[in-house]
Enzyme design. Structure first.
Site, short mmCIF file in Angstrom:
data_model
loop_
_atom_site.label_atom_id
_atom_site.label_comp_id
_atom_site.label_asym_id
_atom_site.label_seq_id
_atom_site.Cartn_x
_atom_site.Cartn_y
_atom_site.Cartn_z
N SER A 197 38.00 35.81 46.22
CA SER A 197 39.35 36.35 46.06
C SER A 197 39.95 36.07 44.68
O SER A 197 40.96 36.66 44.31
CB SER A 197 40.29 35.79 47.14
OG SER A 197 40.72 34.50 46.80
N LYS A 249 44.53 29.48 44.62
CA LYS A 249 45.33 30.70 44.46
C LYS A 249 46.29 30.57 43.29
O LYS A 249 46.58 29.47 42.81
CB LYS A 249 46.15 30.97 45.74
CG LYS A 249 45.33 31.14 47.01
CD LYS A 249 44.53 32.42 47.01
CE LYS A 249 43.77 32.58 48.31
NZ LYS A 249 42.85 33.72 48.28
#
Length: 201
Positions: free
Chosen positions: A125, A162
């Site tokens: 991701s 993230k």
């Protein structure tokens, strides 16, 4: 010992990490492949590092180079940081903070008087930020980060790597891959900020 160039520091860090993982040094061809340079270029770097006193050769056979300072803690140029399991760069996975050995780095890769740990990256991701599955993420230990920084955050007992954004009533953890939706939560614990990535080829 004479000061190394930035590239020589990277080569020395790779050799030290390779010895730590395999218990023997890399071949010159493996050094060349890792840095996408010619065998001659790798040989020249290794020769320069040896001349500056940071490497030694037992003899002329392959895989006989060794660190002048075998133990990182005894070297002024190398530092050892703990590898603590895995972190998700996709769907969050439970971060089992089990000690999984050490990562050896040149001190130029970290800041003075700061604490660091390393995690293995799982998932894709964060591929848009150049972070791929199998990478080793070097994390500066912090309890807070700025908006837009890449952080290791714990959400519902799972750790994820993230990009961090603070909103009015919640935190947004943004991926760098359009296939993944952001994670929103009002209960986020920051473990640290991404400092660098180590990749094996």
């Amino acid at each position: 010992m004479r000061e190394l160039t930035e590239r020589q520091k990277q080569v020395l860090s790779f050799i030290a990490g390779y010895i730590k993982e395999h218990s023997y040094p890399p071949a010159i061809r493996e050094v060349a492949a890792h840095f996408f340079i010619s065998v001659k270029g790798a040989h020249d770097h290794i020769t320069a590092i040896r001349k500056k006193g940071h490497l030694k050769h037992a003899d002329k056979r392959p895989r006989t180079m060794g660190l002048v300072h075998v133990k990182p803690e005894e070297s002024p140029d190398m530092i050892s940081i703990p590898l603590l399991g895995s972190v998700a760069a996709g769907i969050p996975i439970l971060s089992e903070e089990n000690f999984d050995g050490n990562i050896t780095l040149h001190r130029s890769m970290v800041k003075k008087n700061k604490k660091y740990f390393a995690l293995k990256v799982k998932g894709d991701s964060m591929s848009g930020a150049g972070i791929l599955e199998g990478d080793i993420a070097i994390i500066e230990k912090l309890s807070s980060v700025r908006d837009g920084e890449i952080a290791v955050a714990v959400v519902e007992e799972a750790a994820a790597l993230k990009r961090f954004f603070r909103e009015s009533s919640r935190i947004k953890l943004q991926s760098e891959n359009p296939a993944y939706q952001p994670i929103y939560s009002s209960d986020v614990k920051i473990l640290g900020r991404l400092s660098s990535i180590i990749r094996s080829y």
